[in-house]
Design a protein around this motif. Sequence first.
Motif, PDB file in Angstrom:
ATOM      1  N   PHE A  88       0.770  -1.054  -0.585  1.00  0.00           N
ATOM      2  CA  PHE A  88       0.029  -0.396  -0.527  1.00  0.00           C
ATOM      3  C   PHE A  88       1.257   1.748   0.079  1.00  0.00           C
ATOM      4  CE2 PHE A  88      -3.134  -2.743   0.428  1.00  0.00           C
ATOM      5  CZ  PHE A  88      -3.231  -3.511   1.254  1.00  0.00           C
ATOM      6  N   ALA A  89       1.953   1.334   0.416  1.00  0.00           N
ATOM      7  CA  ALA A  89       3.074   2.895  -0.224  1.00  0.00           C
ATOM      8  C   ALA A  89       2.894   3.250  -1.346  1.00  0.00           C
ATOM      9  CB  ALA A  89       4.712   2.029   0.208  1.00  0.00           C
ATOM     10  N   ALA A  90       3.007   4.310  -1.207  1.00  0.00           N
ATOM     11  CA  ALA A  90       3.893   4.585  -2.200  1.00  0.00           C
ATOM     12  C   ALA A  90       4.865   4.106  -3.205  1.00  0.00           C
ATOM     13  CB  ALA A  90       3.915   6.354  -2.338  1.00  0.00           C
ATOM     14  N   PRO A  91       4.326   4.642  -5.182  1.00  0.00           N
ATOM     15  CA  PRO A  91       5.102   3.546  -5.674  1.00  0.00           C
ATOM     16  C   PRO A  91       6.616   4.518  -5.689  1.00  0.00           C
ATOM     17  CG  PRO A  91       3.387   4.483  -6.647  1.00  0.00           C
ATOM     18  CD  PRO A  91       2.367   4.569  -5.121  1.00  0.00           C
ATOM     19  N   ASP A  92       7.551   3.742  -6.262  1.00  0.00           N
ATOM     20  CA  ASP A  92       8.956   4.913  -5.985  1.00  0.00           C
ATOM     21  C   ASP A  92       8.974   4.646  -7.599  1.00  0.00           C
ATOM     22  OD1 ASP A  92      10.985   4.562  -2.813  1.00  0.00           O
ATOM     23  OD2 ASP A  92      11.005   5.808  -4.538  1.00  0.00           O
ATOM     24  N   TYR A  93      10.324   5.607  -7.656  1.00  0.00           N
ATOM     25  CA  TYR A  93      11.119   5.810  -8.709  1.00  0.00           C
ATOM     26  C   TYR A  93      12.151   4.882  -8.762  1.00  0.00           C
ATOM     27  CZ  TYR A  93      11.922   7.849 -12.888  1.00  0.00           C
ATOM     28  OH  TYR A  93      11.990   8.252 -14.931  1.00  0.00           O
ATOM     29  N   PRO A  94      13.246   4.866 -10.315  1.00  0.00           N
ATOM     30  CA  PRO A  94      14.201   3.862  -9.688  1.00  0.00           C
ATOM     31  C   PRO A  94      15.488   4.945  -9.239  1.00  0.00           C
ATOM     32  CG  PRO A  94      13.170   4.085 -11.540  1.00  0.00           C
ATOM     33  CD  PRO A  94      12.185   3.842 -11.024  1.00  0.00           C
ATOM     34  N   ASP A  95      15.454   6.257 -10.266  1.00  0.00           N
ATOM     35  CA  ASP A  95      15.955   6.948 -10.532  1.00  0.00           C
ATOM     36  C   ASP A  95      16.538   7.906  -8.574  1.00  0.00           C
ATOM     37  OD1 ASP A  95      18.549   9.311 -10.262  1.00  0.00           O
ATOM     38  OD2 ASP A  95      18.396   8.865 -12.258  1.00  0.00           O
ATOM     39  N   GLN A  96      17.588   7.335  -7.464  1.00  0.00           N
ATOM     40  CA  GLN A  96      17.104   7.747  -6.413  1.00  0.00           C
ATOM     41  C   GLN A  96      17.988   8.877  -6.551  1.00  0.00           C
ATOM     42  OE1 GLN A  96      17.308   6.311  -3.364  1.00  0.00           O
ATOM     43  NE2 GLN A  96      16.251   4.825  -4.912  1.00  0.00           N
ATOM     44  N   ALA A  97      19.125   9.486  -7.768  1.00  0.00           N
ATOM     45  CA  ALA A  97      18.872  11.691  -7.806  1.00  0.00           C
ATOM     46  C   ALA A  97      17.647  11.548  -7.765  1.00  0.00           C
ATOM     47  CB  ALA A  97      19.164  11.217  -8.318  1.00  0.00           C
ATOM     48  N   LEU A  98      17.020  11.109  -8.237  1.00  0.00           N
ATOM     49  CA  LEU A  98      15.416  11.985  -8.075  1.00  0.00           C
ATOM     50  C   LEU A  98      14.117  11.422  -7.178  1.00  0.00           C
ATOM     51  CD1 LEU A  98      13.970  11.533 -11.549  1.00  0.00           C
ATOM     52  CD2 LEU A  98      14.572  13.570 -10.726  1.00  0.00           C
ATOM     53  N   ALA A  99      15.154  10.792  -6.256  1.00  0.00           N
ATOM     54  CA  ALA A  99      14.202  10.046  -5.149  1.00  0.00           C
ATOM     55  C   ALA A  99      14.129  11.691  -3.486  1.00  0.00           C
ATOM     56  CB  ALA A  99      14.853   8.961  -4.613  1.00  0.00           C
ATOM     57  N   ARG A 100      15.408  11.864  -4.538  1.00  0.00           N
ATOM     58  CA  ARG A 100      16.336  13.245  -3.252  1.00  0.00           C
ATOM     59  C   ARG A 100      15.634  14.178  -2.608  1.00  0.00           C
ATOM     60  NH1 ARG A 100      21.160  16.094  -6.323  1.00  0.00           N
ATOM     61  NH2 ARG A 100      19.597  15.727  -7.998  1.00  0.00           N
ATOM     62  N   SER A 101      15.249  15.560  -1.515  1.00  0.00           N
ATOM     63  CA  SER A 101      14.527  16.353  -1.324  1.00  0.00           C
ATOM     64  C   SER A 101      13.968  16.539  -1.348  1.00  0.00           C
ATOM     65  CB  SER A 101      15.058  16.158  -0.255  1.00  0.00           C
ATOM     66  OG  SER A 101      14.248  17.253   1.010  1.00  0.00           O
ATOM     67  N   VAL A 102      13.051  17.782  -2.037  1.00  0.00           N
ATOM     68  CA  VAL A 102      12.845  19.142  -2.045  1.00  0.00           C
ATOM     69  C   VAL A 102      13.785  19.976  -1.064  1.00  0.00           C
ATOM     70  CG1 VAL A 102      10.562  18.520  -3.460  1.00  0.00           C
ATOM     71  CG2 VAL A 102      10.975  19.348  -1.056  1.00  0.00           C
ATOM     72  N   ALA A 103      14.117  19.734  -0.731  1.00  0.00           N
ATOM     73  CA  ALA A 103      14.809  20.713  -0.032  1.00  0.00           C
ATOM     74  C   ALA A 103      16.273  20.866  -0.759  1.00  0.00           C
ATOM     75  CB  ALA A 103      15.177  20.315   1.564  1.00  0.00           C
ATOM     76  N   THR A 104      16.563  20.217  -1.841  1.00  0.00           N
ATOM     77  CA  THR A 104      18.110  20.819  -2.273  1.00  0.00           C
ATOM     78  C   THR A 104      17.646  21.874  -3.208  1.00  0.00           C
ATOM     79  OG1 THR A 104      17.509  18.922  -3.825  1.00  0.00           O
ATOM     80  CG2 THR A 104      18.859  18.052  -2.257  1.00  0.00           C
ATOM     81  N   LEU A 105      16.387  22.155  -3.592  1.00  0.00           N
ATOM     82  CA  LEU A 105      15.991  23.452  -4.439  1.00  0.00           C
ATOM     83  C   LEU A 105      16.748  24.538  -3.908  1.00  0.00           C
ATOM     84  CD1 LEU A 105      13.063  21.903  -6.160  1.00  0.00           C
ATOM     85  CD2 LEU A 105      14.870  22.058  -7.548  1.00  0.00           C
ATOM     86  N   PRO A 106      16.628  25.292  -4.413  1.00  0.00           N
ATOM     87  CA  PRO A 106      17.424  26.880  -3.744  1.00  0.00           C
ATOM     88  C   PRO A 106      15.422  27.348  -3.711  1.00  0.00           C
ATOM     89  CG  PRO A 106      17.337  26.671  -6.495  1.00  0.00           C
ATOM     90  CD  PRO A 106      17.614  25.069  -5.820  1.00  0.00           C
ATOM     91  N   GLY A 107      15.994  27.677  -2.745  1.00  0.00           N
ATOM     92  CA  GLY A 107      14.185  28.780  -1.981  1.00  0.00           C
ATOM     93  C   GLY A 107      12.986  27.579  -1.412  1.00  0.00           C
ATOM     94  N   VAL A 108      13.445  26.337  -1.163  1.00  0.00           N
ATOM     95  CA  VAL A 108      13.108  24.927  -0.516  1.00  0.00           C
ATOM     96  C   VAL A 108      13.580  25.071   0.701  1.00  0.00           C
ATOM     97  CG1 VAL A 108      11.259  22.962  -0.384  1.00  0.00           C
ATOM     98  CG2 VAL A 108      11.684  24.486  -2.825  1.00  0.00           C
ATOM     99  N   GLY A 109      13.763  25.832   2.093  1.00  0.00           N
ATOM    100  CA  GLY A 109      13.778  25.634   2.746  1.00  0.00           C
ATOM    101  C   GLY A 109      13.471  23.935   3.699  1.00  0.00           C
ATOM    102  N   PRO A 110      14.367  23.836   4.666  1.00  0.00           N
ATOM    103  CA  PRO A 110      13.871  22.183   5.400  1.00  0.00           C
ATOM    104  C   PRO A 110      12.251  22.413   5.700  1.00  0.00           C
ATOM    105  CG  PRO A 110      15.962  23.495   6.359  1.00  0.00           C
ATOM    106  CD  PRO A 110      15.182  24.335   5.324  1.00  0.00           C
ATOM    107  N   LYS A 111      11.768  23.271   5.732  1.00  0.00           N
ATOM    108  CA  LYS A 111      10.663  23.523   7.077  1.00  0.00           C
ATOM    109  C   LYS A 111       9.239  23.244   5.288  1.00  0.00           C
ATOM    110  CE  LYS A 111       9.314  26.025  10.481  1.00  0.00           C
ATOM    111  NZ  LYS A 111       9.462  27.440  11.637  1.00  0.00           N
ATOM    112  N   ARG A 112       9.702  24.297   4.317  1.00  0.00           N
ATOM    113  CA  ARG A 112       8.808  23.801   3.575  1.00  0.00           C
ATOM    114  C   ARG A 112       9.097  22.199   3.013  1.00  0.00           C
ATOM    115  NH1 ARG A 112       9.776  29.414   0.512  1.00  0.00           N
ATOM    116  NH2 ARG A 112       7.387  30.145   0.904  1.00  0.00           N
ATOM    117  N   ALA A 113      10.335  22.124   3.114  1.00  0.00           N
ATOM    118  CA  ALA A 113      10.626  20.274   2.798  1.00  0.00           C
ATOM    119  C   ALA A 113       9.498  19.455   3.063  1.00  0.00           C
ATOM    120  CB  ALA A 113      11.470  20.263   2.249  1.00  0.00           C
ATOM    121  N   GLN A 114      10.038  19.535   4.251  1.00  0.00           N
ATOM    122  CA  GLN A 114       8.721  18.657   5.503  1.00  0.00           C
ATOM    123  C   GLN A 114       7.019  19.257   5.059  1.00  0.00           C
ATOM    124  OE1 GLN A 114       9.365  19.544   9.874  1.00  0.00           O
ATOM    125  NE2 GLN A 114      10.364  17.636   9.498  1.00  0.00           N
TER     126      GLN A 114
END
Length: 794
Positions: A88-114
Amino acid sequence: MPKVPFQAALEALLGPLRFAAADDFARIDRVRDLEATVAQAASRVAAMEIPDEAREAARAVAGRFAAPLAGDARREAVREALATLAPFAAPDYPDQALARSVATLPGVGPKRAQMLSRRGLGRLLDLLFHLPTRYEDRRVLQPIGALQVGTRATFVGEVLLADHITTHGRGRGGRLFQAVLADGTGTVNLKWFRGGDAIAKAVRKGVRLRASGEVRRYRFDKEVIHPEIDVLGDEDAEAGGEGLVPVYTAPEGVPPRTFRRWIATAVARHADLVADMLPASLVAARKLPSAADAVREVHAPAPGAEPVAYQAHESRAHERLVLEELYLLELGLALRHAEGEKVPAIEVSFGDAVQRSVRTLPFALTGAQQRVWGEIARDLGRGHPMSRLLQGDVGSGKTVIAALGAVAVAEAGCQAAMMAPTELLAEQHARTLRTLLSGVPEVRIALLTASVAKPEAQEIRAGLASGDIDLVVGTHALVQDDVAFARLALVVIDEQHRFGVLQRQALAAKAPGDTLPHTLVMTATPIPRSLALTLYGDLDVSVIDELPPGRTPVRTALLRSGEGRQVLDAVKATLAEGGQVYVVYPLVEESEKVDLRAASDQAEAIARALPGTPVDLVHGRLDAAERRAAMSRFERGETGILVSTTVIEVGVDVPNATLMVIEHAERFGLAQLHQLRGRVGRGARPGTCLMVARGGSEDSEARLRAMLATTDGFAIADADLEIRGPGDFLGTRQHGKLPDLRFADLVRDTRLVALAREAARETVRRDPGLRTDSELARAVRVRWCDRLALVGVG
Ligand code: ADP
Ligand code: MG
């Protein structure tokens, strides 16, 4: 999307479990209150409106963590819980690089990422694959003087006036920021009730703005509340529109423009990581962009893009993404099908028993029945388990096909089990099978349900264990631990939407040694083709597309409350012709008592209005013996009218019953209505179905319209899918088998499902097991392994 809260709650449950399991349980003892946390989160999931399978799984986990655990037991419990929840878990994606957190985007801090993560948008790929729900066509700038109230528009003008103002009256009043925009043709007010201070810095008198939003009327003026704006610099002097602008469902509290910027950044930086999986030939044939380009284009359509195709999610870019997704799914299903080929099953050899029983049937098989039986017989004769879905509209004669399967298996010295969703139906099946198979008395038939008396049940269990019983018909009582078979070779599941995958597997596990039983799933609720191809992609499908001769379509009419007179007239007329009548009441759990009273009041009223006509009332509260007695009185024709709650919903077969009255028709689902209607018109005389609606919603009206429009089960199924949408359609019925599709819409993309399936089958034909394309194998595994219970892919 109703799925989101469930996925979020599930993530809250999986989080601590995954953490505890990570690095070979290195940190398991550092999780504070692991048991309590997990039990609580699991109970929360279990309390949600979710498919039974998922609820069962969550409950099991909650139970496992109800008390403190330690050491190995604790690790084992975590392992078990993760395995239980995996499907029942959400499906995943094979590319690990794309599975990184959105916190790596400029303008998205840890709080917003959460915050994004809580909404299922925590990873880069979640943003890349978060498609716009629609596009705003901003190519055409409108003169402000021509703005139409009630429409969305984009326009450019100069700020004449900009100020904070305080409003009074109208409730509390408050402070808002307002700008008046003019372009020589007219003026419009822009208003911000929130965030005015920040806006005020940019929106000053004399500045040129491009604004878009919904135009409303406020007293004598036009206004746009919280417009999206761009401050235009000198270089934008000739500013035109922006083309097709994607509109997203942004998480609450994130301004649309900000959210769009995050997605645009994610796309600009990472879209190149989106891999191509589709076969090159298909891509060339359909002139599709690469997957990476498709991601770029759906988020930012090219200036010349065709707005209509984009709005309908039918651009080449959309098609590419949908096909990519469906192709992986269909590959998973094709592989699962191929896996079945490796598992041994009992090979059924045929003598003359089937021929003998066909000769003694009270009717000749229809062409469709003969064809379908041929398909099943071929499957049974191979050394691998049959997995077949038998579709056929109500009354098309599926039972006899199952009976023939049981005869073949019995003759080969093995056993068959037939599972029905209700006791009543199991009882009736047992009776029907005894009659149908009277020509082959050597086939020993038994009935096993919860209400079979203890000593008798014990005897039956002994007979199943010794092999003395060849065919057992039952309910979920059959999957109980204390039921063992000597040589179970065939499992028949009638009306499968009532059974969970788990129960089916539990029954399958009762086959001897490492064999799997042949499985025949019979459904009278036709499944739309697109769903059959996805959900049952691992099953072979047989269709009985022909009704026994002499049947005429059931006449269907809709009555409103207050037209009870007509019901009574129809009942009288039917009885006068010697027919029998069903009157069905819905039984909604919360108001069981009320509904029951309504049903018994009706029974009494009918009895009063038609003195001398025997009326019986059947409902879920009656014990089995009383119910059986009432049903057999009706079957023998001793009662003219059977007033009932939905216990007769599925499968009852009384050919002399020709009138079906459905009270509160608005409360029934479309499939149920169709099932109920299928109870009449089963004999030589035509049937009538009167649906009495007492109120209802838009959806219920749509269901009733569909019932009036057609008696074709497949058309009904399509209508049902359209009214409810695939999520609901699957969620409530195909327990836990809902594949989480990001892009594909099974209603819209039927054509593409077929295309993807073809491509997947071709791929597996060329490369069984996907051994030469490890990247593709990995993608399938990561995406669908858990959900499809794939074992050895890649
Ligand atoms: P369903 O597919 O809804 O389960 P059933 O198996 O209950 O349908 O069959 C419906 C009715 O049609 C039964 O009364 C059955 O005996 C009868 N029937 C089945 N096959 C034939 C046939 N080939 N010719 C005539 N009647 C048939
Ligand atoms: Mg049936």
